[in-house]
Design a protein around this motif. Structure first.
Motif, PDB file in Angstrom:
ATOM      1  N   GLU A 173       0.829  -1.200   0.000  1.00  0.00           N
ATOM      2  CA  GLU A 173       0.000   0.000   0.000  1.00  0.00           C
ATOM      3  C   GLU A 173       0.865   1.253   0.000  1.00  0.00           C
ATOM      4  O   GLU A 173       0.578   2.230  -0.709  1.00  0.00           O
ATOM      5  N   PHE A 174       1.941   1.245   0.778  1.00  0.00           N
ATOM      6  CA  PHE A 174       2.862   2.378   0.757  1.00  0.00           C
ATOM      7  C   PHE A 174       3.440   2.570  -0.642  1.00  0.00           C
ATOM      8  O   PHE A 174       3.530   3.699  -1.147  1.00  0.00           O
ATOM      9  N   SER A 175       3.857   1.479  -1.266  1.00  0.00           N
ATOM     10  CA  SER A 175       4.476   1.572  -2.585  1.00  0.00           C
ATOM     11  C   SER A 175       3.489   2.097  -3.621  1.00  0.00           C
ATOM     12  O   SER A 175       3.869   2.838  -4.533  1.00  0.00           O
ATOM     13  N   ARG A 176       2.225   1.730  -3.460  1.00  0.00           N
ATOM     14  CA  ARG A 176       1.201   2.264  -4.359  1.00  0.00           C
ATOM     15  C   ARG A 176       1.103   3.787  -4.223  1.00  0.00           C
ATOM     16  O   ARG A 176       1.011   4.513  -5.225  1.00  0.00           O
ATOM     17  N   ARG A 177       1.156   4.280  -2.998  1.00  0.00           N
ATOM     18  CA  ARG A 177       1.131   5.736  -2.790  1.00  0.00           C
ATOM     19  C   ARG A 177       2.405   6.389  -3.312  1.00  0.00           C
ATOM     20  O   ARG A 177       2.364   7.458  -3.942  1.00  0.00           O
ATOM     21  N   LEU A 178       3.544   5.748  -3.049  1.00  0.00           N
ATOM     22  CA  LEU A 178       4.829   6.295  -3.495  1.00  0.00           C
ATOM     23  C   LEU A 178       4.854   6.466  -5.005  1.00  0.00           C
ATOM     24  O   LEU A 178       5.170   7.555  -5.525  1.00  0.00           O
ATOM     25  N   SER A 221       2.348   6.379  -7.134  1.00  0.00           N
ATOM     26  CA  SER A 221       1.316   7.283  -7.619  1.00  0.00           C
ATOM     27  C   SER A 221       1.840   8.712  -7.640  1.00  0.00           C
ATOM     28  O   SER A 221       1.631   9.461  -8.609  1.00  0.00           O
ATOM     29  N   GLY A 222       2.551   9.095  -6.584  1.00  0.00           N
ATOM     30  CA  GLY A 222       3.145  10.427  -6.536  1.00  0.00           C
ATOM     31  C   GLY A 222       4.247  10.610  -7.558  1.00  0.00           C
ATOM     32  O   GLY A 222       4.352  11.663  -8.208  1.00  0.00           O
ATOM     33  N   ILE A 223       5.085   9.582  -7.716  1.00  0.00           N
ATOM     34  CA  ILE A 223       6.176   9.675  -8.688  1.00  0.00           C
ATOM     35  C   ILE A 223       5.621   9.826 -10.102  1.00  0.00           C
ATOM     36  O   ILE A 223       6.096  10.670 -10.889  1.00  0.00           O
ATOM     37  N   LEU A 224       4.619   9.030 -10.437  1.00  0.00           N
ATOM     38  CA  LEU A 224       4.095   9.053 -11.806  1.00  0.00           C
ATOM     39  C   LEU A 224       3.314  10.322 -12.121  1.00  0.00           C
ATOM     40  O   LEU A 224       3.067  10.628 -13.293  1.00  0.00           O
ATOM     41  N   ARG A 225       2.933  11.068 -11.115  1.00  0.00           N
ATOM     42  CA  ARG A 225       2.357  12.398 -11.372  1.00  0.00           C
ATOM     43  C   ARG A 225       3.428  13.372 -11.847  1.00  0.00           C
ATOM     44  O   ARG A 225       3.123  14.375 -12.490  1.00  0.00           O
ATOM     45  N   GLU A 226       4.686  13.078 -11.520  1.00  0.00           N
ATOM     46  CA  GLU A 226       5.773  14.006 -11.835  1.00  0.00           C
ATOM     47  C   GLU A 226       6.556  13.613 -13.087  1.00  0.00           C
ATOM     48  O   GLU A 226       7.061  14.491 -13.792  1.00  0.00           O
ATOM     49  N   ASP A 231       5.849  10.605 -15.576  1.00  0.00           N
ATOM     50  CA  ASP A 231       5.014  10.181 -16.698  1.00  0.00           C
ATOM     51  C   ASP A 231       5.789   9.493 -17.830  1.00  0.00           C
ATOM     52  O   ASP A 231       5.777   9.937 -18.983  1.00  0.00           O
ATOM     53  N   PRO A 232       6.472   8.356 -17.568  1.00  0.00           N
ATOM     54  CA  PRO A 232       7.171   7.640 -18.636  1.00  0.00           C
ATOM     55  C   PRO A 232       6.196   7.065 -19.651  1.00  0.00           C
ATOM     56  O   PRO A 232       5.025   6.813 -19.340  1.00  0.00           O
ATOM     57  N   ARG A 233       6.681   6.823 -20.846  1.00  0.00           N
ATOM     58  CA  ARG A 233       5.807   6.356 -21.927  1.00  0.00           C
ATOM     59  C   ARG A 233       5.771   4.834 -22.018  1.00  0.00           C
ATOM     60  O   ARG A 233       4.820   4.275 -22.563  1.00  0.00           O
ATOM     61  N   LEU A 234       6.806   4.163 -21.542  1.00  0.00           N
ATOM     62  CA  LEU A 234       6.841   2.701 -21.536  1.00  0.00           C
ATOM     63  C   LEU A 234       7.281   2.248 -20.154  1.00  0.00           C
ATOM     64  O   LEU A 234       8.356   2.628 -19.687  1.00  0.00           O
ATOM     65  N   ILE A 235       6.443   1.445 -19.505  1.00  0.00           N
ATOM     66  CA  ILE A 235       6.745   0.901 -18.182  1.00  0.00           C
ATOM     67  C   ILE A 235       6.771  -0.617 -18.306  1.00  0.00           C
ATOM     68  O   ILE A 235       5.826  -1.222 -18.815  1.00  0.00           O
ATOM     69  N   ILE A 236       7.851  -1.227 -17.841  1.00  0.00           N
ATOM     70  CA  ILE A 236       7.995  -2.677 -17.896  1.00  0.00           C
ATOM     71  C   ILE A 236       8.151  -3.210 -16.482  1.00  0.00           C
ATOM     72  O   ILE A 236       8.954  -2.684 -15.697  1.00  0.00           O
ATOM     73  N   CYS A 237       7.408  -4.250 -16.152  1.00  0.00           N
ATOM     74  CA  CYS A 237       7.548  -4.901 -14.855  1.00  0.00           C
ATOM     75  C   CYS A 237       7.559  -6.412 -15.048  1.00  0.00           C
ATOM     76  O   CYS A 237       7.318  -6.914 -16.157  1.00  0.00           O
ATOM     77  N   ILE A 238       7.842  -7.155 -13.967  1.00  0.00           N
ATOM     78  CA  ILE A 238       8.022  -8.603 -14.101  1.00  0.00           C
ATOM     79  C   ILE A 238       7.260  -9.363 -13.015  1.00  0.00           C
ATOM     80  O   ILE A 238       7.713 -10.415 -12.558  1.00  0.00           O
ATOM     81  N   ASN A 239       6.105  -8.840 -12.629  1.00  0.00           N
ATOM     82  CA  ASN A 239       5.279  -9.555 -11.653  1.00  0.00           C
ATOM     83  C   ASN A 239       3.858  -9.009 -11.696  1.00  0.00           C
ATOM     84  O   ASN A 239       3.617  -7.871 -12.123  1.00  0.00           O
ATOM     85  N   ASN A 240       2.915  -9.828 -11.231  1.00  0.00           N
ATOM     86  CA  ASN A 240       1.501  -9.457 -11.280  1.00  0.00           C
ATOM     87  C   ASN A 240       1.168  -8.287 -10.366  1.00  0.00           C
ATOM     88  O   ASN A 240       0.336  -7.439 -10.703  1.00  0.00           O
ATOM     89  N   GLU A 241       1.787  -8.238  -9.175  1.00  0.00           N
ATOM     90  CA  GLU A 241       1.446  -7.203  -8.196  1.00  0.00           C
ATOM     91  C   GLU A 241       1.759  -5.809  -8.728  1.00  0.00           C
ATOM     92  O   GLU A 241       0.937  -4.890  -8.636  1.00  0.00           O
ATOM     93  N   THR A 242       2.955  -5.650  -9.271  1.00  0.00           N
ATOM     94  CA  THR A 242       3.331  -4.338  -9.805  1.00  0.00           C
ATOM     95  C   THR A 242       2.448  -3.966 -10.986  1.00  0.00           C
ATOM     96  O   THR A 242       1.995  -2.821 -11.106  1.00  0.00           O
ATOM     97  N   PHE A 243       2.195  -4.921 -11.866  1.00  0.00           N
ATOM     98  CA  PHE A 243       1.342  -4.650 -13.028  1.00  0.00           C
ATOM     99  C   PHE A 243      -0.041  -4.187 -12.582  1.00  0.00           C
ATOM    100  O   PHE A 243      -0.581  -3.194 -13.097  1.00  0.00           O
ATOM    101  N   ASP A 299      -0.993  -2.828  -9.710  1.00  0.00           N
ATOM    102  CA  ASP A 299      -0.987  -1.532  -9.018  1.00  0.00           C
ATOM    103  C   ASP A 299      -0.709  -0.376  -9.972  1.00  0.00           C
ATOM    104  O   ASP A 299      -1.366   0.668  -9.903  1.00  0.00           O
ATOM    105  N   ILE A 300       0.282  -0.543 -10.856  1.00  0.00           N
ATOM    106  CA  ILE A 300       0.588   0.541 -11.799  1.00  0.00           C
ATOM    107  C   ILE A 300      -0.569   0.739 -12.773  1.00  0.00           C
ATOM    108  O   ILE A 300      -0.912   1.870 -13.135  1.00  0.00           O
ATOM    109  N   SER A 301      -1.216  -0.356 -13.183  1.00  0.00           N
ATOM    110  CA  SER A 301      -2.377  -0.232 -14.051  1.00  0.00           C
ATOM    111  C   SER A 301      -3.483   0.556 -13.361  1.00  0.00           C
ATOM    112  O   SER A 301      -4.125   1.425 -13.978  1.00  0.00           O
ATOM    113  N   ALA A 302      -3.702   0.282 -12.076  1.00  0.00           N
ATOM    114  CA  ALA A 302      -4.728   1.016 -11.330  1.00  0.00           C
ATOM    115  C   ALA A 302      -4.362   2.493 -11.196  1.00  0.00           C
ATOM    116  O   ALA A 302      -5.235   3.376 -11.299  1.00  0.00           O
TER     117      ALA A 302
END
Length: 244
Positions: A138-143, A145-150, A152-164, A166-169
């Motif tokens: 939950e902390f990482s989701r908040r962290l 969320s704040g970073i991506l407001r600043e 805004d990368p165009r391509l995000i790659i991850c290697i697990n379901n949890e990150t995918f 949360d970032i999708s949300a």
């Protein structure tokens, strides 16, 4: 917000939560230089969380100013510097990605320009054994969320379901739209990958999930090449091409 302010704010939040949750195995944030935490950076690679049962003194916890940890660090003593399964796979992935981006250079050049980070910064021997998992996530989701407001990368790659998930949300909430999701095999039994395409008037963003590359070594695996090439090409064409 300036680049340095964003970096400092993130570290303050991470260290504060680390103490609040009583984590004991250290944390890591960026696996490349802090200069990549920037609105000018187009590519973000997110690992899930740092692994291990000890705090390696030679691994910086905030950023890697001498270059990407995927080249420069020893993650497996038996394999040597830069030669753990995950390091080799991520480098191969970036090599294949660079080949689909004219002018991108080789994998080292592209990796040096990309933002490399952990989604959950707190170390554990494995994700199943991460203490305070729900609160840490939950902390990482908040962290992020704040970073991506600043940034805004165009391509995000991850290697697990949890990150995918949360970032999708986070992107769905910030863009106010649901992505188009493409699911694909990877030439490794029933293991799958996903590509979420966010198409708003202001910006296109690709969010790509591969299976965990330390366990599923799909890059360099002949049966996987058709699938990984297609996914990377789709992601690049959608969000990084000049027409997008």
């Amino acid at each position: 917000m300036t680049q340095q302010h964003l970096f400092t704010r993130c570290l303050e939040e991470i260290t504060g939560e680390y103490s609040r949750l009583n984590h004991t195995l250290g944390y890591r944030f960026l696996l490349g230089p802090r200069s990549t935490l920037s609105p000018e950076t187009d590519i973000l690679f997110l690992g899930l969380n740092p692994g291990g049962a000890v705090i390696p003194p030679e691994h910086p916890c905030d950023s890697c100013e001498n270059g990407p940890a995927f080249f420069n660090e020893t993650w497996n003593a038996g394999a040597g510097r830069g030669n753990s399964a995950l390091q080799l796979q991520v480098r191969s992935m970036l090599r294949d990605l660079a080949g689909k981006m004219p002018g991108a250079g080789d994998s080292r050049q592209l990796m040096t320009r990309s933002l490399l980070a952990y989604y959950i910064p707190f170390r554990s021997p494995d994700f199943a054994g991460l203490p305070y998992k729900a609160s840490s996530r939950e902390f990482s989701r908040r962290l992020w969320s704040g970073i991506l407001r600043e940034i805004d990368p165009r391509l995000i790659i991850c290697i697990n379901n949890e990150t995918f998930a949360d970032i999708s949300a986070i992107l769905t909430a910030s863009r106010g739209l649901e992505p188009q999701v493409i699911r694909s095999g990877v030439g490794w039994g029933n293991i799958s990958a996903e590509l979420a395409l966010f198409n708003s008037r202001k910006r296109r963003t690709s969010l790509l999930r591969f299976p965990h590359l330390s366990r599923f070594r799909i890059f360099g695996h002949s049966e996987s090449l058709l699938y990984t090439d297609r996914l990377l090409q789709l992601a690049v064409s959608f969000s990084l091409s000049k027409e997008s």
